[in-house]
Design an enzyme around this catalytic site. Structure first.
Site, PDB file in Angstrom:
ATOM      1  N   CYS A 244       4.876   5.736 -12.083  1.00 58.56           N
ATOM      2  CA  CYS A 244       6.536   5.529 -11.927  1.00 58.56           C
ATOM      3  C   CYS A 244       7.106   4.115 -11.979  1.00 58.56           C
ATOM      4  O   CYS A 244       8.310   3.954 -11.888  1.00 58.56           O
ATOM      5  CB  CYS A 244       7.050   6.638 -11.245  1.00 58.56           C
ATOM      6  SG  CYS A 244       6.580   6.273  -9.402  1.00 58.56           S
TER       7      CYS A 244
ATOM      8  N   CYS B 261       5.664   8.624  -1.475  1.00 58.43           N
ATOM      9  CA  CYS B 261       5.327   9.843  -1.146  1.00 58.43           C
ATOM     10  C   CYS B 261       5.932  10.600  -0.051  1.00 58.43           C
ATOM     11  O   CYS B 261       5.416  10.061   0.992  1.00 58.43           O
ATOM     12  CB  CYS B 261       3.786  10.126  -1.299  1.00 58.43           C
ATOM     13  SG  CYS B 261       3.175  11.856  -1.648  1.00 58.43           S
TER      14      CYS B 261
END
Length: 202
Positions: free
Chosen positions: A186, A107
């Protein structure tokens, strides 16, 4: 049961990602500096390893025996210059290669989609650190998913959109719950492999 290790799993988004991994039935390990930061609701459901992401040996131990890696490192509200996250990323990538691990999500920030001179001054230092991380991620030979959210909101899940190499453009926010879930999900979609992914609520 697949095994996943989190770096930054006690932050706002990290906690959501950990809960999503547990809900998905994954075996979860966290590298933590201080066990008191681990929420009570999942403290007994995860394996805790005390250490620091800037310590290569600690990271090596954390990665050992795992299959997936999720990096949600942050500085909370500290925006002064730092290399702690990029130093940590260097250790994570080295440990993954040594352990023959391939898949990880990380992230970062949608500010990386902007021209550097347009980034708000208050975020320049943290953006520079995210840029160092993104550069090393894109240059590694692993199956990365670099997820670049805008403002991470403390709100309920909503419909969201993703796009490669750009912000989807629908809004300037994403629910922490949706982001946390996507950082885990993901890893199970090979279409996202080696992609820089923008995400935002619709």
């Amino acid at each position: 049961m697949q095994k996943i290790v989190f770096f930054g799993g006690t932050g706002m988004t990290g906690q959501c990602a950990v809960r999503s991994a547990l809900k998905k039935g994954l075996s979860v390990r966290l590298l933590v500096r201080n066990e008191s930061t681990v929420p009570e609701d999942f403290k007994e459901k995860v394996e805790l390893l005390k250490g620091d992401v800037t310590n290569a040996e600690d990271v090596k131990k954390a990665v050992e025996g795992q299959e997936l890696v999720c990096v949600v490192l942050g500085t909370r509200n500290d925006l002064k210059p730092t290399t702690e996250m990029s130093d940590g990323m260097t250790n994570i990538l080295a440990a993954m290669k040594e352990a023959s691990l391939k898949k990880f999500s990380v992230c970062l920030s949608s500010f990386l989609f902007m021209d550097p001179e347009k980034v708000p001054a208050i975020f320049v230092n943290i953006n520079a650190e995210h840029k160092r991380m993104l550069d090393m991620v894109k240059n590694c030979d692993l199956e990365y998913r670099a997820v670049l959210p805008p403002h991470i909101a403390d709100e309920e899940p909503a419909k969201f959109a993703t796009a490669y190499d750009k912000a989807p453009g629908h809004s300037r926010a994403i629910s922490k719950l949706d982001l946390g879930q996507f950082l885990v999900d993901c890893l199970f979609d090979d279409e996202h492999s080696r992609k820089v992914i923008g995400i935002c609520k619709m």
